[in-house]
Design an enzyme around this catalytic site. Sequence first.
Site, PDB file in Angstrom:
ATOM      1  N   TYR A 121     -22.520   6.786  -9.302  1.00  0.00           N
ATOM      2  CA  TYR A 121     -21.295   5.913  -9.725  1.00  0.00           C
ATOM      3  C   TYR A 121     -21.906   4.822 -10.355  1.00  0.00           C
ATOM      4  CZ  TYR A 121     -17.431   2.823  -9.230  1.00  0.00           C
ATOM      5  OH  TYR A 121     -16.474   2.026  -9.141  1.00  0.00           O
ATOM      6  N   ASN A 174     -19.859  -5.808  -7.497  1.00  0.00           N
ATOM      7  CA  ASN A 174     -19.341  -5.238  -6.347  1.00  0.00           C
ATOM      8  C   ASN A 174     -19.575  -5.533  -5.171  1.00  0.00           C
ATOM      9  OD1 ASN A 174     -17.727  -2.751  -5.683  1.00  0.00           O
ATOM     10  ND2 ASN A 174     -19.133  -1.253  -5.888  1.00  0.00           N
ATOM     11  N   ARG A 227      -4.090 -32.693  29.054  1.00  0.00           N
ATOM     12  CA  ARG A 227      -4.654 -31.988  30.076  1.00  0.00           C
ATOM     13  C   ARG A 227      -5.227 -30.644  29.670  1.00  0.00           C
ATOM     14  NH1 ARG A 227      -1.086 -29.396  34.396  1.00  0.00           N
ATOM     15  NH2 ARG A 227       0.519 -30.275  33.489  1.00  0.00           N
ATOM     16  N   HIS A 237     -12.999  -7.081 -16.198  1.00  0.00           N
ATOM     17  CA  HIS A 237     -12.567  -7.181 -14.681  1.00  0.00           C
ATOM     18  C   HIS A 237     -12.685  -8.866 -14.477  1.00  0.00           C
ATOM     19  CE1 HIS A 237     -12.956  -3.126 -14.059  1.00  0.00           C
ATOM     20  NE2 HIS A 237     -12.592  -3.011 -12.974  1.00  0.00           N
TER      21      HIS A 237
END
EC number: 5.4.3.6
Length: 526
Positions: free
Chosen positions: A41, A183, A288, A71
């Site tokens: 890939y 990535n 408190r 991208h």
Amino acid sequence: MDIYAVAVGRVGVELDAAQLERVRATHLRVQGWGMEKYPMYGVNTGFGELINVIIPPQFKSDLQHNLLRSHAAGGGEPFPDEVVRAIMTVRINCLMKGYSGISPEALQLLATMLNRGIHPVIPMQGSLGASGDLAPLSHMALPLIGDGHVRKNGVTRPTMEVFQEEGLTPLKLGFKEGLALVNGTSAMTGAASLALYRARHLLRLSLLASADIVQAMNASTRPFSHTGNALKNHPGQVVIARLMRDLTQGTGLMRDHQDIMRAISERTSHSNDVEETEIYLQNAYSLRCMPQVLGVVLETLQMCQRFIEEEANSVNDNPVILDTPAETYHGANFHGQYVAMACDYLSIAVAEMGVLAERQLNRLLDPHINKPLPGFLAHAKTGLFCGFEGGQYLATSIASENLDLAAPSSIKSIPSNGQNQDIVSMGLIAARKTLALCENVGTILSVLMAALNQASHFTEAAKYSAPIRSIHEKLGKVAPRYEDERPMSTVIAQVRGVLLQEQGLALAQSLVNLDLTPDLSLEPRA
């Protein structure tokens, strides 16, 4: 190496020579596999849902460069330089592990840009947080191929103009290098690391404000005793109680519980009937419950630090390059769910500090419950003069806004990329919201501490504990007693400038002995 020092302190980075050799070996291995056409890939396939498209070796650089350009699709305002530097630092560290196939030359160029203050222009919007931070990291990587824009000395210019001035040469990427750069989770992790650092400072300020208001309001010391808090079993609660004792040590303004009991007994000793007194055995929650409220904030910050630091030191690429093509891990290390959920937890913790501070401010100002202080801390003739009435509106409106920002992002997944990315983290959205929350709560605390400084003029200032007197002294130099003679926004901005800049960081660290790991540390070795 720590992220904050590089991102904000502008400390330079130096890449480990031995580790770079590991990076080179992996890079050469991937280049060989690409030429031999092993199916892998991002080496010889399309990206995302286009994984079924096989790309021959002659297009290796085109494939990687096309990925970066297509991208780099971010929108919105660009990140400030300190966030960009954090992103670059984390990405360099992750790629230095030597499991991504990047070349040493690419890492050296990124490091050179970082050290010379050449910052890629990275828009804030566009990341789904899986497959990593594709859009922002593509903008980060564009300058490596001579594309995109960079910012140097605050001026945005085309990359090649700056590269030519600096004598830098863009790269031609090989197999998988573009994918290795983009990535991963480094944008959300870089932003989250800065949010965490700021949240830790806000916790210190919250403690200082809490130690201040219990003295201004003559509150009881009993809620901060060790014995009672230790019985709750939460270590954060015990730590916060100890810090409240430390920060109020030596005060002459708080009330001992035995004295309160004695006063009630004396007030009612001559009557056997029901009798209403003006003496309260216990204070309101905002005076408190700091150990319980801030204790869990402390422990949440510690948990988030572990998640973020582990991610910053992780291999968050895909595929992860191992010794052989058959062993190489095709998985989902790019998924940002750890960081996304850490930021969601962190945002809730930060918002809660704002909730506490806003309620403490109300108790300090409300003329029905702040006696013997003047209503809204007006210096004279309340009504003619408004004091901090306007400042409260700002704090309350921001506290309300924070309720929206604190809503979780990590569960708001929307499928994308042809149903390939069908569960995503939205981690960068979570990190951005957390940064915004830190800014907002910084403002709320600035209003509160400005008001507390004003309150000290109506009390016996010399009876405050030493740490709180030092805070009043510091704030008094920039924001003296307020008499409606200048815009309230000016006062708040002046106090904010002291509290949230480096001098405020240093002062808070010196006064609040909070055992937090000081930095998010990076380790380039696997």
